[in-house]
Design an enzyme around this catalytic site. Structure first.
Site, PDB file in Angstrom:
ATOM      1  N   ASP A 152       0.024   5.071   0.853  1.00  0.00           N
ATOM      2  CA  ASP A 152      -0.148   6.052   1.920  1.00  0.00           C
ATOM      3  C   ASP A 152      -0.095   5.351   3.281  1.00  0.00           C
ATOM      4  OD1 ASP A 152      -0.519   8.630   2.739  1.00  0.00           O
ATOM      5  OD2 ASP A 152      -2.196   8.963   1.369  1.00  0.00           O
ATOM      6  N   ASP A 174       0.881  -1.156   0.000  1.00  0.00           N
ATOM      7  CA  ASP A 174       0.000   0.000   0.000  1.00  0.00           C
ATOM      8  C   ASP A 174       0.931   1.222   0.000  1.00  0.00           C
ATOM      9  OD1 ASP A 174      -2.251   1.702   0.473  1.00  0.00           O
ATOM     10  OD2 ASP A 174      -1.694   1.743   2.603  1.00  0.00           O
ATOM     11  N   ASN A 197      -6.387   5.116  -4.244  1.00  0.00           N
ATOM     12  CA  ASN A 197      -6.611   6.503  -4.655  1.00  0.00           C
ATOM     13  C   ASN A 197      -6.887   6.577  -6.167  1.00  0.00           C
ATOM     14  OD1 ASN A 197      -6.500   9.189  -5.288  1.00  0.00           O
ATOM     15  ND2 ASN A 197      -4.513   9.585  -4.326  1.00  0.00           N
TER      16      ASN A 197
END
Ligand SMILES: [Mg+2]
Length: 413
Positions: A14, A12, A47
């Site tokens: 962030d 991942d 995102n």
């Protein structure tokens, strides 16, 4: 050490590689060592507001070598998924980056009324009018596809709304269920792993149990939580959100003696919810058991259903049997309370999975008449308990045997 235990490292972004403009401690060095050690690295981000090129460029700026093909972004994955689902024309409820990914995948961006599919991502400029037009089009038959279902993310002044809130609004208003591309659903993981030969040598690193850890565990791969805060944890051993290890940051990939609990996928899908259920065992005067054929999966089973709000379990089974068979029954005793997720998690055609905690009762007919629907195939009938029809719901023969065992009063499993 984790470095030796795996060949494919999924990250991942962030909260794992960076926060805001800054790389997290050890991230740049870790990615460099993985790359020079011949490991495969992929970056998975929910995102939808950044293209793969932009994400790779952002990683490059931090000093991390990454090409666009190393990035699995929800926007790109959604566009690729739409092409596979044969949606040629799409209405994009999102920003120009999601539109660009869709165009590059060969999709036509059209007005809402002409769209075969409505794609839900994020744009700060979305209006309620846009959302309403999506609701109308989806209610009238367009595919409903969402980049992800995250509800919020942390902002400087508190939680910020995310794609999932718009998805939920459309879902509630249209009554339709979306196909969700991002984590924790399988599509992005499948894209990331499609060239990996041995999934037991793949691991996911994430900071969000509900998306990163559940998503990896749904695929049957190991999952490591990156967290430096206190871990509140999940107590059930088979909880899909429970990480196989917790690291403060990626420097720990080379720690000797780090304990990794290997994820053993349970024999049930991760349920979205738990509901109280009821089931009833009704016998005729010859001792035969009342069974019905379920419309959703063609399996025979005893009458069953779930408890409605404001109803007791006893009222629920009496109502279910009346509705499903036409018989009026009285509850005689509790046979058992069954909750084993291996037999009590049901996946419905829309993909949602529900775990039932089912109270099973022995019931006696006091009135009514058996409704038999269908001319040639009876789908409600009595059967000898030692000659049950096939296919049967896997757990019901056991429940029937429990009901027939006179000494059984209440069995919990
Ligand atoms: Mg994260």
């Amino acid at each position: 050490m984790l470095f030796d235990a795996f060949d494919v490292f999924l990250f991942d972004l962030d909260g794992v590689i960076y926060v805001g403009p800054k790389a997290l401690p050890g991230a740049v060095e870790a990615l460099e060592r993985l790359r020079s050690g011949g490991k495969t690295t992929r970056f998975l981000t929910n995102n939808p507001c950044m293209t793969r090129e932009q994400t790779a460029a952002r990683l490059n700026r931090l000093g991390i070598e990454a090409a666009k093909d190393d990035v699995i972004s929800s926007g790109w994955a959604t566009a690729s998924c739409l092409r596979e689902r044969q949606a040629g024309s799409v209405y994009v409820l999102g920003d120009e980056h999601l539109e660009r990914e869709c165009r590059e995948a060969g999709l036509d961006i059209v007005d809402v009324n002409d769209a075969e599919a409505v794609v839900v991502g994020w744009s700060d400029d979305l209006t309620l009018r846009d959302i309403q037009s999506a609701v109308t089009r989806i209610a009238n038959g367009a595919q409903f596809v969402a980049t992800n279902a995250d509800w919020s993310f942390p902002g400087p002044d508190g939680p910020m709304m995310a794609v999932g809130t718009v998805v939920e609004a459309i879902k509630m208003a249209s009554g339709k269920t979306p196909y969700i591309v991002g984590k924790p659903y399988p599509y992005m993981f499948q894209k990331a792993l499609h060239q990996a030969e041995d999934w037991s040598r793949a691991v996911m690193f994430g900071d969000t149990p509900e998306t990163d850890i559940v998503g990896a565990h749904r695929m049957g791969i190991s999952a490591v939580l990156i967290s430096s805060g206190p871990y509140t944890g999940y107590s059930s051993a088979r909880d899909y959100r429970k990480p196989d290890a917790i690291l403060p940051d990626l420097r720990s990939l080379w720690d000797e003696g780090l304990r990794l609990e290997r994820w053993v996928p349970p024999a049930f899908p991760w349920p979205d919810e738990i509901k109280p259920g009821v089931a009833g065992i009704v016998m005729d005067e010859r001792g035969r058991v009342l069974l019905m054929k379920r419309a959703d999966n063609g399996c025979w089973g005893i009458p069953s259903g779930h408890v409605e709000r404001g109803e007791s379990v006893e009222e629920a089974i009496v109502r279910e049997i009346r509705e499903e068979t036409g018989l009026q029954v009285e509850v005689k005793r509790l046979v058992g309370l069954y909750s084993d997720p291996e037999s009590q998690v049901f996946t419905y055609p829309d993909g949602a999975a529900t775990q039932f905690v089912t109270a099973c009762f022995r019931c006696e007919t006091v009135g009514g008449a058996l409704v038999r629907t269908g001319d040639e195939t009876l789908d409600v009938n009595y059967f000898e308990a030692d000659r049950l029809p096939e296919p049967m719901l896997a757990m019901h023969p056991r429940w029937i045997a429990d009901a027939l065992a006179e000494e059984s009063l209440c069995i919990f499993r």
